[in-house]
Design a protein around this motif. Structure first.
Motif, PDB file in Angstrom:
ATOM      1  N   TRP A   1      49.479  73.094  30.040  1.00 49.09           N
ATOM      2  CA  TRP A   1      48.622  73.626  30.823  1.00 49.09           C
ATOM      3  C   TRP A   1      49.186  73.838  32.323  1.00 49.09           C
ATOM      4  O   TRP A   1      48.479  74.578  33.125  1.00 49.09           O
ATOM      5  N   ILE A   2      50.567  73.342  32.417  1.00 51.89           N
ATOM      6  CA  ILE A   2      51.328  73.851  33.774  1.00 51.89           C
ATOM      7  C   ILE A   2      52.727  74.059  33.078  1.00 51.89           C
ATOM      8  O   ILE A   2      53.440  73.586  32.452  1.00 51.89           O
ATOM      9  N   ASN A   3      52.993  75.297  32.863  1.00 56.64           N
ATOM     10  CA  ASN A   3      54.096  75.727  32.200  1.00 56.64           C
ATOM     11  C   ASN A   3      55.177  76.370  33.119  1.00 56.64           C
ATOM     12  O   ASN A   3      55.020  77.262  33.737  1.00 56.64           O
TER      13      ASN A   3
ATOM     14  N   LEU B   1      59.549  78.544  37.728  1.00 54.82           N
ATOM     15  CA  LEU B   1      58.139  78.902  38.201  1.00 54.82           C
ATOM     16  C   LEU B   1      57.119  78.277  37.698  1.00 54.82           C
ATOM     17  O   LEU B   1      56.787  78.722  36.294  1.00 54.82           O
ATOM     18  N   PRO B   2      56.580  77.165  38.248  1.00 61.66           N
ATOM     19  CA  PRO B   2      55.469  76.602  37.356  1.00 61.66           C
ATOM     20  C   PRO B   2      54.139  77.464  37.295  1.00 61.66           C
ATOM     21  O   PRO B   2      53.641  78.038  38.492  1.00 61.66           O
ATOM     22  N   ILE B   3      53.487  77.610  36.260  1.00 63.39           N
ATOM     23  CA  ILE B   3      52.553  78.435  36.191  1.00 63.39           C
ATOM     24  C   ILE B   3      51.398  77.472  35.404  1.00 63.39           C
ATOM     25  O   ILE B   3      51.230  77.185  34.295  1.00 63.39           O
ATOM     26  N   PRO B   4      50.333  77.339  36.527  1.00 60.51           N
ATOM     27  CA  PRO B   4      49.244  76.818  35.860  1.00 60.51           C
ATOM     28  C   PRO B   4      47.970  77.802  35.846  1.00 60.51           C
ATOM     29  O   PRO B   4      48.298  78.880  35.928  1.00 60.51           O
ATOM     30  N   CYS B   5      46.787  77.285  35.587  1.00 62.11           N
ATOM     31  CA  CYS B   5      45.641  78.371  35.837  1.00 62.11           C
ATOM     32  C   CYS B   5      45.512  78.670  37.284  1.00 62.11           C
ATOM     33  O   CYS B   5      45.796  77.601  38.077  1.00 62.11           O
ATOM     34  N   MET B   6      45.355  79.811  37.267  1.00 58.62           N
ATOM     35  CA  MET B   6      45.233  80.454  38.826  1.00 58.62           C
ATOM     36  C   MET B   6      43.867  80.216  39.736  1.00 58.62           C
ATOM     37  O   MET B   6      43.759  80.423  40.733  1.00 58.62           O
ATOM     38  N   HIS B   7      42.824  79.669  39.024  1.00 56.87           N
ATOM     39  CA  HIS B   7      41.664  79.393  39.321  1.00 56.87           C
ATOM     40  C   HIS B   7      41.425  80.878  40.211  1.00 56.87           C
ATOM     41  O   HIS B   7      40.710  80.623  41.653  1.00 56.87           O
TER      42      HIS B   7
ATOM     43  N   CYS C   1      43.105  86.129  29.947  1.00 59.89           N
ATOM     44  CA  CYS C   1      43.912  85.690  30.875  1.00 59.89           C
ATOM     45  C   CYS C   1      45.337  86.533  31.072  1.00 59.89           C
ATOM     46  O   CYS C   1      46.173  86.307  30.085  1.00 59.89           O
ATOM     47  N   PRO C   2      45.297  86.976  32.171  1.00 60.63           N
ATOM     48  CA  PRO C   2      46.757  87.926  32.210  1.00 60.63           C
ATOM     49  C   PRO C   2      47.974  87.027  32.698  1.00 60.63           C
ATOM     50  O   PRO C   2      49.236  87.529  32.450  1.00 60.63           O
ATOM     51  N   TYR C   3      47.689  85.961  32.918  1.00 63.59           N
ATOM     52  CA  TYR C   3      48.796  84.900  33.144  1.00 63.59           C
ATOM     53  C   TYR C   3      49.153  83.952  32.121  1.00 63.59           C
ATOM     54  O   TYR C   3      49.985  83.187  32.230  1.00 63.59           O
ATOM     55  N   ASP C   4      48.454  84.120  30.822  1.00 62.33           N
ATOM     56  CA  ASP C   4      48.818  83.398  29.692  1.00 62.33           C
ATOM     57  C   ASP C   4      48.600  82.037  29.934  1.00 62.33           C
ATOM     58  O   ASP C   4      49.331  81.084  29.510  1.00 62.33           O
ATOM     59  N   ALA C   5      47.506  81.581  30.581  1.00 63.25           N
ATOM     60  CA  ALA C   5      47.524  80.063  31.295  1.00 63.25           C
ATOM     61  C   ALA C   5      46.314  79.503  30.490  1.00 63.25           C
ATOM     62  O   ALA C   5      45.927  78.262  30.538  1.00 63.25           O
ATOM     63  N   ILE C   6      45.638  80.152  29.323  1.00 60.13           N
ATOM     64  CA  ILE C   6      44.767  79.425  28.645  1.00 60.13           C
ATOM     65  C   ILE C   6      45.151  79.212  27.118  1.00 60.13           C
ATOM     66  O   ILE C   6      45.962  80.168  26.557  1.00 60.13           O
ATOM     67  N   TRP C   7      44.869  78.184  26.654  1.00 55.99           N
ATOM     68  CA  TRP C   7      45.528  77.766  25.357  1.00 55.99           C
ATOM     69  C   TRP C   7      44.366  77.476  24.383  1.00 55.99           C
ATOM     70  O   TRP C   7      43.284  76.967  24.537  1.00 55.99           O
TER      71      TRP C   7
END
Length: 279
Positions: free
Chosen positions: A46-48, A65-71, A111-117
């Protein structure tokens, strides 16, 4: 109204994964009704934390670069969801309703950030909740912020105009602004991951001895414009950072004491280590 935002400093992240582990600790085997069902023990991030190595020997750096959901304020997942299965709270946090979203695998693709699993066992999409269940219980920050030992992640609750002013004063950027999703996750020193550098060392020969050229002036020129100028350190090292990849031809001019000026032509594609330049 004030809204939640995250500020992530790429320069401070050391890939320790404390944020990732804190997220697992909070969500694996724990159901938070109305916020999220339990996260699978394996597979989900969930934080990649992404990793990038720049340069070549002997000048190399690594950024994380930590990538979570961008909300996002303009969240594609909300548009893709049926029956209000994904919604944005008044405080800016985006939540996937764990009951309404069951079976809606298309939410992940939005999701364009691939932040949903995708939780295959529970047949539900999942992501970072900003630890909304804790914030609603009086916590001042989510678990990832609490766990970060270097202060690389900050949670800020502010009005939009104040957050805009903070972004300007701290030179913050959003990831992939071309997506036009208006994220609430901001990055400091993002250039460490998205842009490139030119670096090298300057040496000189005198009396049969080669030594480091401390104090040499090194100028980076593009066309007729001087982009930047630096002075070499006591090891003769220099570095120009925050340059665009594939940005074309540059000239590098080196001036040191009584030695003749030296000029190098560079075609910049990605981060470049020039090695030792001897005058």
């Amino acid at each position: 109204m004030t809204k939640w935002n995250l500020i992530i400093d790429v320069e401070k992240c050391e890939d320790c994964n404390n944020c990732f582990l804190a997220c697992k600790d909070e969500h694996v085997d724990n159901d938070w009704p109305g916020y999220a069902i339990s996260q699978p023990r394996h597979g989900h991030r969930w934080i990649n934390i992404m990793r990038k190595e720049r340069g070549q020997y002997p000048i190399i750096d690594v950024a994380y670069l930590p990538i979570p959901c961008m909300h996002c304020d303009v969240a594609p997942c909300i548009k893709a969801a049926k029956d209000g299965a994904v919604y944005k709270r008044d405080d800016g946090i985006v939540i996937i309703d764990p009951e309404k979203a069951k079976g809606q695998e298309d939410i992940i693709k939005a999701c364009p950030y691939d932040a949903i699993w995708w939780n295959e066992e529970k047949r539900v999409p999942q992501k970072c909740t900003f630890c909304a269940h804790l914030l609603d219980d009086g916590w001042k920050e989510p678990r990832c912020v609490q766990a970060c030992p270097t202060g690389a992640i900050r949670a800020v609750r502010a009005k939009n105009r104040h957050m805009k002013a903070t972004a300007a004063s701290e030179n913050l950027q959003v990831l992939y602004p071309q997506y036009n999703t208006t994220p609430r996750v901001y990055y400091k020193n993002l250039y460490r991951f998205t842009r490139c550098f030119i670096g090298g060392s300057v040496a000189y020969e005198k009396g049969g001895v080669t030594d480091c050229a401390e104090g040499a002036r090194v100028s980076l020129i593009k066309g007729s414009e001087k982009v930047s100028e630096v002075v070499t350190d006591n090891f003769g090292d220099f570095k120009f950072d925050n340059l665009a990849e594939e940005s074309g031809r540059y000239a590098l001019e080196i001036v040191f004491k009584e030695y003749d000026k030296k000029t190098l032509e560079i075609d910049l594609k990605t981060s470049l280590s020039l090695g030792t330049i001897t005058l």
